[in-house]
Design an enzyme around this catalytic site. Structure first.
Site, PDB file in Angstrom:
ATOM      1  N   ASP A   1      17.306   1.000   2.621  1.00  0.00           N
ATOM      2  CA  ASP A   1      16.296   0.887   1.564  1.00  0.00           C
ATOM      3  C   ASP A   1      14.927   1.056   2.213  1.00  0.00           C
ATOM      4  OD1 ASP A   1      14.876   0.379  -0.707  1.00  0.00           O
ATOM      5  OD2 ASP A   1      15.399  -1.738  -0.865  1.00  0.00           O
TER       6      ASP A   1
ATOM      7  N   CYS B   1      12.780   4.869  -3.015  1.00  0.00           N
ATOM      8  CA  CYS B   1      11.650   4.700  -3.934  1.00  0.00           C
ATOM      9  C   CYS B   1      10.766   5.943  -3.936  1.00  0.00           C
ATOM     10  CB  CYS B   1      10.828   3.463  -3.576  1.00  0.00           C
ATOM     11  SG  CYS B   1      10.132   3.485  -1.910  1.00  0.00           S
TER      12      CYS B   1
ATOM     13  N   GLN C   1      11.333  -6.907  -4.115  1.00  0.00           N
ATOM     14  CA  GLN C   1      11.130  -5.971  -5.214  1.00  0.00           C
ATOM     15  C   GLN C   1      10.179  -6.553  -6.255  1.00  0.00           C
ATOM     16  OE1 GLN C   1      12.112  -2.903  -5.403  1.00  0.00           O
ATOM     17  NE2 GLN C   1      13.814  -2.696  -3.965  1.00  0.00           N
TER      18      GLN C   1
ATOM     19  N   ASP D   1      14.460  -5.792  10.103  1.00  0.00           N
ATOM     20  CA  ASP D   1      13.194  -5.489   9.448  1.00  0.00           C
ATOM     21  C   ASP D   1      12.099  -5.619  10.499  1.00  0.00           C
ATOM     22  OD1 ASP D   1      12.291  -5.393   6.261  1.00  0.00           O
ATOM     23  OD2 ASP D   1      10.688  -6.000   7.621  1.00  0.00           O
TER      24      ASP D   1
ATOM     25  N   CYS E   1      -3.064  -0.262 -23.109  1.00  0.00           N
ATOM     26  CA  CYS E   1      -3.979  -0.876 -22.144  1.00  0.00           C
ATOM     27  C   CYS E   1      -5.378  -0.274 -22.274  1.00  0.00           C
ATOM     28  CB  CYS E   1      -3.462  -0.672 -20.722  1.00  0.00           C
ATOM     29  SG  CYS E   1      -4.560  -1.323 -19.448  1.00  0.00           S
TER      30      CYS E   1
ATOM     31  N   CYS F   1      -7.929   3.314 -14.844  1.00  0.00           N
ATOM     32  CA  CYS F   1      -7.162   2.662 -13.776  1.00  0.00           C
ATOM     33  C   CYS F   1      -6.102   3.596 -13.204  1.00  0.00           C
ATOM     34  CB  CYS F   1      -6.510   1.393 -14.336  1.00  0.00           C
ATOM     35  SG  CYS F   1      -5.373   0.580 -13.202  1.00  0.00           S
TER      36      CYS F   1
ATOM     37  N   TYR G   1      16.286  -2.083   6.806  1.00  0.00           N
ATOM     38  CA  TYR G   1      15.066  -2.397   6.061  1.00  0.00           C
ATOM     39  C   TYR G   1      15.348  -3.581   5.119  1.00  0.00           C
ATOM     40  CZ  TYR G   1      14.307   2.518   7.394  1.00  0.00           C
ATOM     41  OH  TYR G   1      14.223   3.714   8.075  1.00  0.00           O
TER      42      TYR G   1
END
Length: 459
Positions: free
Chosen positions: A389, A416, A291, A341, A76, A82, A320
């Site tokens: 999650d 995550c 996702q 949620d 890239c 970035c 979630y």
């Protein structure tokens, strides 16, 4: 008062030992940890101290004296500036090994019960770790040099925008849509938001695609409810981008890091796009969580289903839940699925998705997991299994306490953020045995790692 071991501007020759949580190289100088972005384990580098603290220091990579065999040339052209990716200079097999090590580092730091005995499985990666993201959120700035609006991502740890016209981790449809909408914003001279002056209107272009369906949604995030040239803009977007089936406006009037605000307006077409996953079809509205890597999402959810090992007549809580993807993918095996949620539009999507699938054994409510789960438990509902999650902040303290007070037989934690996962396991491991941790590479070229953790109630 403690003194710093190094001084700002000091030049050092360093040997990189490992990668840190943000993908930066870590070296040690007189036992002081020094973070060197861009450096890789095993490398000897020349670096300049930018910020010296008592417990750590940050440095700039000046020269690589001994190169790692895992170093590759980033494809890239925007990579060095970035802040979107952190690992394009690292070979993909080494990225997968790093993400397992990242998990080990977090466990070593927080030390949940019996952490040294946990089974850490090899990271599940992609055959083609490029062009995988189904959603782009590009910020806008007016560039006085080129005298037009540009779109892109911020430099790392800054609000300096890097104008990007070809991102190699985005699905091609999303990048094409971003570029086309940007051209039209310039053609119709829409006022671009200036955060320093707090003036202007259009802040962000958000594009999401259904990889399997090909449907595109364009969301213009604005500082006010006004949207000049709305009709010609919509007309030309739909003419030039035939895959676009939904155009929305989201109003974000606050000065915040959150891209979207609470108000979303329907401008044209459908209010949601469709996506297919594991043989099922889902509605995705503008603010609903889904996702970002469709191919690896199927891998992730299969791993979650394997870890839960739902049996006939067992009940499941999907905390979630977003648009319901995890729970709905297992609904044919469960007696009842309950999900929650905080985003009302996502719950609406989840209910529609369940209805369209002909499911009668689901219940979705708007609210936080830390509020609704204890409420359901106090009402006598006892789920056999729970899947959580959470966002990167991890589980709320109230939810951790509820999971300890009313533990289900089986718990699967999809994380995550390895740091908040390890923190949460300190409490959860008091009542649950950690069977294994399976890392899944949802975000190649970045330092982020997704993990599926199988926990079972202690006997």
């Amino acid at each position: 008062m403690s003194q710093t071991v190094v001084k700002n501007g000091q030049k050092l020759k360093l040997k990189i030992k490992r990668l840190g949580i943000n993908g930066e190289g870590i070296a040690y100088y007189r036992r002081l940890a020094i973070f060197v972005p861009g450096a890789l384990p095993g490398e000897e580098v020349q670096a300049t101290i930018l910020r010296g603290e008592t417990k750590y220091a940050e440095a700039r990579l000046d020269d690589i004296l001994k190169k790692s065999r895992d170093r590759i040339t980033p494809p890239c052209p925007f990579y060095e500036r970035c802040g979107g990716c952190q690992l394009q200079h690292l070979s993909y097999p080494a990225q997968l090994a790093f993400k397992k090590d990242l998990l080990q580092q977090a466990l070593t730091k927080f030390k949940p019960k019996n952490w040294q005995e946990y089974q850490l499985l090899p990271t599940l990666g992609m055959d083609e770790p490029w062009h995988y993201r189904n959603k782009a959120q590009f910020q806008l700035r007016y560039d006085p040099v080129v005298k037009k609006a540009v779109a892109g991502l911020y430099e790392r740890d800054s609000h300096r925008l890097v104008a990007i016209n070809d991102c190699p981790v985005q699905l091609p449809d999303t990048q094409e849509a971003i570029n086309t909408v940007l051209q039209l914003l310039n053609k119709y001279e829409l006022p671009i938001y200036d955060e320093k002056k707090n003036s202007g209107i259009v802040k962000t272009i958000v594009v999401r695609t259904g990889k399997q369906t090909g449907e595109l949604q364009v969301v213009l995030v604005t500082a006010t409810t006004k949207l000049p040239q709305k009709n010609p803009l919509i007309r030309e977007i739909t003419q030039r981008l035939p895959k676009v089936v939904s155009i929305m406006q989201n109003v974000q009037s606050k000065k915040t890091s959150l891209v979207m605000g609470d108000e979303t307006r329907h401008l044209w077409g459908k209010e949601a796009i469709r996506e297919e996953l594991l043989g099922m079809s889902f509605d995705l509205s503008a603010r609903a969580f889904f996702q970002l890597n469709p191919a690896q999402t199927e891998v992730l959810y299969r791993e979650a289903a394997k870890a839960l090992d739902l049996q006939e007549n067992e009940t499941l809580v999907d905390a979630y839940c977003g648009v319901g993807t995890i729970g709905l993918s297992m609904a044919d095996k469960a007696k009842e699925i309950r999900g929650m949620d905080i985003i009302e539009a996502a719950i609406s999507d989840a209910r529609k998705n369940a209805e369209q699938m002909g499911l009668k054994n689901t219940r979705y409510e708007t609210g936080t997991a830390e509020e609704l789960l204890p409420q359901w438990l106090s009402e006598g509902f006892r789920p056999d299994a729970i899947v959580v999650d959470p966002p990167r902040t991890g589980l709320d303290q109230k939810l951790r306490q509820a999971l300890k007070r009313y533990p289900a037989k089986k718990l699967v934690y999809i994380s995550c953020n390895v740091s908040t996962l390890a923190r949460d396991l300190v409490q959860l491991s008091e009542v649950y045995d950690v069977v294994y941790l399976q890392s899944v590479d949802m975000f190649p070229q970045t330092a982020r790692c997704e993990v599926v953790v199988k926990l079972t109630l202690k006997k």
